[in-house]
Design an enzyme around this catalytic site. Structure first.
Site, PDB file in Angstrom:
ATOM      1  N   THR A   1       0.846  -1.204   0.000  1.00 41.11           N
ATOM      2  CA  THR A   1       0.000   0.000   0.000  1.00 41.11           C
ATOM      3  C   THR A   1       0.878   1.248   0.000  1.00 41.11           C
ATOM      4  OG1 THR A   1      -1.723  -1.184   1.183  1.00 41.11           O
ATOM      5  CG2 THR A   1      -1.827   1.225   1.262  1.00 41.11           C
TER       6      THR A   1
ATOM      7  N   ASN B   1      -5.678  -9.869  -7.603  1.00 45.64           N
ATOM      8  CA  ASN B   1      -5.931 -10.479  -6.294  1.00 45.64           C
ATOM      9  C   ASN B   1      -7.261 -11.218  -6.208  1.00 45.64           C
ATOM     10  OD1 ASN B   1      -6.273  -7.511  -6.572  1.00 45.64           O
ATOM     11  ND2 ASN B   1      -7.525  -7.738  -4.746  1.00 45.64           N
TER      12      ASN B   1
ATOM     13  N   GLN C   1       0.494  -9.968  -5.567  1.00 48.08           N
ATOM     14  CA  GLN C   1      -0.081 -11.326  -5.578  1.00 48.08           C
ATOM     15  C   GLN C   1       0.807 -12.331  -6.306  1.00 48.08           C
ATOM     16  OE1 GLN C   1      -2.592 -12.533  -3.894  1.00 48.08           O
ATOM     17  NE2 GLN C   1      -3.416 -10.618  -3.100  1.00 48.08           N
TER      18      GLN C   1
ATOM     19  N   HIS D   1       3.640 -10.384   3.556  1.00 52.78           N
ATOM     20  CA  HIS D   1       2.694 -11.312   4.200  1.00 52.78           C
ATOM     21  C   HIS D   1       1.882 -12.148   3.216  1.00 52.78           C
ATOM     22  CE1 HIS D   1      -1.237  -9.067   3.732  1.00 52.78           C
ATOM     23  NE2 HIS D   1      -0.395  -8.069   3.489  1.00 52.78           N
TER      24      HIS D   1
ATOM     25  N   THR E   1      13.940   4.631  10.845  1.00 52.48           N
ATOM     26  CA  THR E   1      14.671   3.414  11.209  1.00 52.48           C
ATOM     27  C   THR E   1      13.971   2.205  10.604  1.00 52.48           C
ATOM     28  OG1 THR E   1      15.274   4.496  13.260  1.00 52.48           O
ATOM     29  CG2 THR E   1      15.587   2.109  13.180  1.00 52.48           C
TER      30      THR E   1
ATOM     31  N   CYS F   1     -10.232  -6.507   1.360  1.00 46.32           N
ATOM     32  CA  CYS F   1     -10.351  -5.082   1.625  1.00 46.32           C
ATOM     33  C   CYS F   1     -11.700  -4.537   1.184  1.00 46.32           C
ATOM     34  CB  CYS F   1      -9.252  -4.319   0.897  1.00 46.32           C
ATOM     35  SG  CYS F   1      -7.698  -5.157   1.003  1.00 46.32           S
TER      36      CYS F   1
HETATM   37  N1  PMP Z   1      -1.923  -4.825  -4.033  1.00 41.99           N
HETATM   38  C1  PMP Z   1      -2.521  -6.016  -4.155  1.00 41.99           C
HETATM   39  C2  PMP Z   1      -2.698  -6.625  -5.501  1.00 41.99           C
HETATM   40  C3  PMP Z   1      -2.981  -6.683  -3.013  1.00 41.99           C
HETATM   41  O1  PMP Z   1      -3.584  -7.850  -3.145  1.00 41.99           O
HETATM   42  C4  PMP Z   1      -2.782  -6.087  -1.744  1.00 41.99           C
HETATM   43  C5  PMP Z   1      -3.250  -6.770  -0.479  1.00 41.99           C
HETATM   44  N2  PMP Z   1      -4.584  -7.180  -0.496  1.00 41.99           N
HETATM   45  C6  PMP Z   1      -2.140  -4.843  -1.685  1.00 41.99           C
HETATM   46  C7  PMP Z   1      -1.714  -4.257  -2.844  1.00 41.99           C
HETATM   47  C8  PMP Z   1      -1.876  -4.155  -0.370  1.00 41.99           C
HETATM   48  O2  PMP Z   1      -0.969  -4.866   0.404  1.00 41.99           O
HETATM   49  P1  PMP Z   1      -0.698  -4.448   1.922  1.00 41.99           P
HETATM   50  O3  PMP Z   1      -2.053  -4.430   2.577  1.00 41.99           O
HETATM   51  O4  PMP Z   1       0.155  -5.526   2.474  1.00 41.99           O
HETATM   52  O5  PMP Z   1      -0.069  -3.124   1.922  1.00 41.99           O
END
Ligand code: PMP
Length: 378
Positions: free
Chosen positions: A70, A148, A176, A198, A233, A321
Site C-alpha cells: 500500500t 488479487n 499477488q 505477508h 529506522t 479489503c
Molecule cells: N496490491 C494487491 C494486488 C494486493 O492484493 C494487496 C493486499 N490485499 C495490496 C496491494 C496491499 O498490500 P498491503 O495491505 O500488504 O499493503
C-alpha cells in the site's frame, strides 16, 4: 480449520517466526549505528536486501523497504507527479487493487487526470486501448502482475515495451505474484514494482518498492536510510522475516506451483461436475496457480460463506479489503460480468497448508448447499 484465503494473507512460516523473534531478541541494533551492534544489524539488512532482490529479479541496490505494498503503491502515484517533468496524467488498469484505485482517483481532486484502462472478458488488459491511451503523455502507467480476485496474469513484458516506446514510466503491483510465480523486474523492463511480505509467509507491515537503478525518482520520506529513498529506522524484525519468506518462496516455487495448480484444477473440475450453476471467473486466461473465483447461481455470497464457515472453511467474497462493502467487485464489473452474478462471487485461494482432503471437504460443503435449498417434494 481449512484456510482458503491466502490472497488476503498467509500464515507466517515457522522459519519466519523464528527469524522475527531472533531479530527482536538479539538482532535489535539500529543499522545506522556505527558500533558493533549496529553494524551487525547493517549486515543483516544487506543480506535481507539481497534475498528480496533475488525474489524480485532485481539488483539489491534497487530494493527500498516499505511498510507494505500500500505504501509502495501510494508512493508511486505521488512520486510520479512530483517528478520535475511530470504531466498530470496517470494511467492505471481498471482492475488494480481497490485501495490503489481509490488513492489514484482521490488525485482527481487535485487536477490530476486519472484514466482507468479497460480489460477484456477474460480479465486481461486490452492492448489496443492501452496503445491509444499512450498516444498522449502520462506520468505513469500502472498494471498489476496478477489480480488479487481472479488470479488472472497480465502481459507485463508486452505492456512494458509499449510504455517504454511511449516514454511513460511503468509500475507493476506484483503483490499477488510475488512468492507464487517468478518475478522478473529486469527482464520485464519495468521501472517500479511493489510487493508485500505477508502474501507469501512473511510478516505483515513489511514490503518493498523496487526502483530501477538510475531512475530519478523522488524520495518516499526524507531521511538518510535506504540510500535517502525512505527515511525512518528500518523495520528490522519485519525485514528479517521478509528475507526468510523470500528465500523459502524461491526455493519451493517450482514444486509448490505444480502442487497448487493440480489441487486448484482438481477443485475446479470437481465443482464444475457437482455444483449446478457454477461460474468460474477468469478461467479463460492464464491465472495464478492458487486462485479460484466462483459464483453459484441462486446462492448468495453471504449464504455460501456462512455454510463454509460452519464447516470450518475460511474463504472470502472478493477482496478482503472490499468485502463488507455492498458494491460488487470492480474487477468483475470491468470484465463485463453482470452485477447479479458478480455480487455473489466467492474467492477460494489456496496455499501451503492445503491438501486434497481439505478440498474434498470444501467440494462436499458447496454441493450440499444445493440440496439444502432444493424445494421439498410435494
Ligand atoms: N496490491 C494487491 C494486488 C494486493 O492484493 C494487496 C493486499 N490485499 C495490496 C496491494 C496491499 O498490500 P498491503 O495491505 O500488504 O499493503
Amino acid at each position: 480449520m481449512i484456510y482458503l484465503d491466502h490472497n488476503a494473507t498467509t500464515p507466517p512460516l515457522p522459519e519466519v517466526i523464528e527469524a522475527v523473534t531472533a531479530c527482536l531478541g538479539s538482532g535489535w541494533g539500529n543499522p545506522s549505528s556505527k558500533h558493533a551492534i549496529g553494524q551487525s544489524a547493517k549486515s543483516a539488512l544487506a543480506a535481507a536486501r539481497a534475498e528480496v532482490a533475488a525474489l524480485a529479479g532485481a539488483q539489491p541496490v534497487e530494493v527500498v523497504f516499505t511498510s507494505g505494498a500500500t505504501e509502495a503503491n501510494n508512493h508511486v502515484l505521488t512520486g510520479a507527479l512530483a517528478r520535475p517533468s511530470a504531466v498530470r496524467r496517470l494511467l492505471l488498469s481498471s482492475i488494480e487493487h481497490a485501495g490503489f484505485i481509490k488513492a489514484a482517483l482521490k488525485l482527481r481532486e487535485h487536477d490530476v487526470e486519472v484514466e482507468l484502462l479497460p480489460v477484456d472478458g477474460r480479465g486481461v488488459l486490452r492492448l489496443d486501448d492501452l496503445r491509444v491511451a499512450l498516444e498522449r503523455p502520462a506520468a505513469l502507467l500502472s498494471v498489476m502482475a496478477a489480480n488479487n480476485e481472479t488470479g488472472v496474469l497480465q502481459p507485463v513484458a508486452e505492456v512494458a515495451a509499449l510504455a517504454r516506446a511511449a516514454g511513460v514510466p511503468m509500475h507493476v503491483d506484483a503483490t499477488q505474484q510475488a512468492g507464487r510465480l517468478p518475478l522478473d523486474f529486469a527482464g520485464w523492463g519495468i521501472d517500479l514494482m511493489s510487493m508485500s511480505a505477508h502474501k507469501f509467509g512473511g510478516p505483515k507491515g513489511c514490503g518493498a518498492l523496487i526502483v530501477k537503478k538510475g531512475l530519478a525518482w523522488p524520495a518516499l520520506l526524507p531521511g538518510q536510510q535506504e540510500r535517502g529513498r525512505r527515511g525512518g529506522t528500518e523495520n528490522m524484525p519485519g525485514i528479517a522475516g521478509f528475507a526468510v519468506a523470500a528465500r523459502h518462496a524461491r526455493e519451493h516455487m517450482q514444486a509448490e506451483t505444480l502442487r497448487l495448480t493440480a489441487l486448484r484444477d482438481a477443485l475446479e473440475d470437481a465443482l464444475r461436475e457437482t455444483v449446478p450453476g457454477l461460474t468460474v471467473f477468469g478461467s479463460a486466461a492464464a491465472r495464478l496457480p492458487n486462485t479460484l473465483f466462483i459464483s453459484i447461481a441462486g446462492q448468495s455470497a453471504d449464504r455460501v460463506l456462512a455454510a463454509l464457515e460452519r464447516a470450518g472453511i475460511c474463504a472470502a467474497s472478493g477482496a478482503a479489503c472490499s468485502s463488507g462493502g455492498s458494491e460488487p467487485s470492480h474487477v468483475l464489473a470491468a470484465m463485463g460480468v453482470p452485477k447479479e452474478l458478480a455480487r455473489d462471487a466467492i474467492r477460494l485461494s489456496l496455499g501451503r497448508g492445503n491438501d486434497g482432503e481439505q478440498l474434498s471437504r470444501t467440494v462436499h460443503t458447496l454441493c450440499s448447499l444445493q440440496s439444502e435449498t432444493a424445494p421439498a417434494a410435494a
